[in-house]
Design a protein around this motif. Sequence first.
Motif, PDB file in Angstrom:
ATOM      1  N   PRO A 184      36.831  34.281  33.651  1.00  0.00           N
ATOM      2  CA  PRO A 184      37.156  35.518  32.570  1.00  0.00           C
ATOM      3  C   PRO A 184      37.193  34.869  31.101  1.00  0.00           C
ATOM      4  O   PRO A 184      37.643  33.785  30.993  1.00  0.00           O
ATOM      5  CB  PRO A 184      38.517  35.682  33.060  1.00  0.00           C
ATOM      6  CG  PRO A 184      39.316  34.474  33.750  1.00  0.00           C
ATOM      7  CD  PRO A 184      37.950  33.920  34.454  1.00  0.00           C
ATOM      8  N   TYR A 185      36.906  35.840  30.419  1.00  0.00           N
ATOM      9  CA  TYR A 185      37.171  35.517  28.875  1.00  0.00           C
ATOM     10  C   TYR A 185      37.991  36.317  28.133  1.00  0.00           C
ATOM     11  O   TYR A 185      37.916  36.150  26.809  1.00  0.00           O
ATOM     12  CB  TYR A 185      35.338  35.327  28.351  1.00  0.00           C
ATOM     13  CG  TYR A 185      34.817  34.084  28.699  1.00  0.00           C
ATOM     14  CD1 TYR A 185      35.053  32.761  28.114  1.00  0.00           C
ATOM     15  CD2 TYR A 185      33.992  34.308  29.717  1.00  0.00           C
ATOM     16  CE1 TYR A 185      34.188  31.849  28.509  1.00  0.00           C
ATOM     17  CE2 TYR A 185      33.302  32.956  30.274  1.00  0.00           C
ATOM     18  CZ  TYR A 185      33.409  31.556  29.534  1.00  0.00           C
ATOM     19  OH  TYR A 185      32.807  30.699  30.125  1.00  0.00           O
ATOM     20  N   TRP A 186      38.554  37.285  28.890  1.00  0.00           N
ATOM     21  CA  TRP A 186      39.207  38.161  27.880  1.00  0.00           C
ATOM     22  C   TRP A 186      40.647  37.389  27.902  1.00  0.00           C
ATOM     23  O   TRP A 186      41.577  38.228  27.173  1.00  0.00           O
ATOM     24  CB  TRP A 186      39.525  39.643  28.446  1.00  0.00           C
ATOM     25  CG  TRP A 186      39.817  39.425  30.154  1.00  0.00           C
ATOM     26  CD1 TRP A 186      39.149  39.288  31.146  1.00  0.00           C
ATOM     27  CD2 TRP A 186      41.016  39.864  30.662  1.00  0.00           C
ATOM     28  NE1 TRP A 186      39.653  39.520  32.257  1.00  0.00           N
ATOM     29  CE2 TRP A 186      40.678  39.717  32.100  1.00  0.00           C
ATOM     30  CE3 TRP A 186      42.450  40.154  30.166  1.00  0.00           C
ATOM     31  CZ2 TRP A 186      42.116  39.948  32.860  1.00  0.00           C
ATOM     32  CZ3 TRP A 186      43.458  40.556  30.894  1.00  0.00           C
ATOM     33  CH2 TRP A 186      43.369  40.298  32.354  1.00  0.00           C
TER      34      TRP A 186
END
Length: 433
Positions: free
Chosen positions: A44-46
């Motif tokens: 994930p990058y959020w």
Amino acid sequence: MSAVAAQPVPAASRLAWLDALRGIGALAVVAEHLLPWFLPQLRPYWFNLGVYGILVFFLVSGYIIPTSLERHGDVRKFWISRFFRLYPLYLGVIALVLALAWWVPVRAEVPRDGSAVVAHATMLLDVVNVGGVADTMWTLSYEMVFYLLVTALFLVRGHGRSGLLSMSFGAGAVVVGLVASGAVLTGGWPAYVSGAVFVAGLACVVWGRLRTAAACVLGLMALALLPLSSRVPWLGVAVLAVMFAGTAIHRWERGRGPLWPVAVTAALVAVAPLWAVEGGWWWVQADVWLTTIALAAGTFAVGMALRGRRLPRVLTWLGLISYSLYLVHHPLLKYFVAITGDLRWAEPAYQLTMAALALTVVLAVSTLSYRYVERPMQELGRRLSGRSARRLQGEGDRRMAGQDARHDGVLGDEEGQVPDRVRDHVGQGDALR
């Protein structure tokens, strides 16, 4: 794994929720390091899994460590317990990494001189700008700084002002972020000087000679190292803000302080990197950083809300082995990838299979290291600290504490320090190097 899982872990005990939080944090940290190498498409990058995990861990440490010292009322027992809790496995992992350096070289961030030896001996790695032989060792620097500060505060009877301390460190993180572009004190000499002060000061603290003065010197040294020689100064100061916020939460829970300083601290830590001179990593971008902080705070709040209730046994078990999991997983993942080769462009089914196998190996080795290294050394530390307390503890310590120096289990099996750094050494721009 089954041998440890069979050990009684009282899910409804007052500390089970802390173990569950450690288990969640440990899984997040392992995922942060495993996904980029094995399943990069699932990362994930959020929000940042690693930062999320270490924030949870630092809140747990802040919540329980000062209370442990206050309940014992005995700094000698506290430090003996800390040594046998942290150092045996830590030294074992160092030995493993060095022994296999012919295969997987030691990281370039580790100096090839005596400063690396001294910094590893004190655990003050990150605050003297020295890389650890294992990537995950950086957070132990801030655990050690916290111990030194808490000891000094306890001996001068300033340990009850956790809310003020957390806000002060939060404000300090903002200020340091605005003015500092890196460590001011560089080179090997901060490691050498801090090492000498560390050894001499702790000898005084443990043996009772000039104890308060020595503890204050150690605390002031730790306080100075944070903004002056830490690898990322604003981050080091922010970490201490988070830890003292954990202490403030505990005092609020016990009716000995307000909760609003925690909210102020959270706001200060949230804005600290946004205008910092030293930044630019994807995980300190406003949306990612704020989301990560909110998730960590929410996880801790849910854990508190569930304290005293029956919790999933797997989480409390993961919390029990979490220090082993923290220290061994990253070297093991490196060795695994050295055998399999680069998996980032492999077929998804093969990636998933290798990821499951790697995770199984990590959990198995962590379980064994807990069973055969951590637990025996903790038991030895308890015996030695109890014997030392009976033989050497003076009346001054008992009067200061106002209670006897009994063991309440907090410094034993139920206290794992499991923070981990956000570094995968695969993607570009992710690492604090």
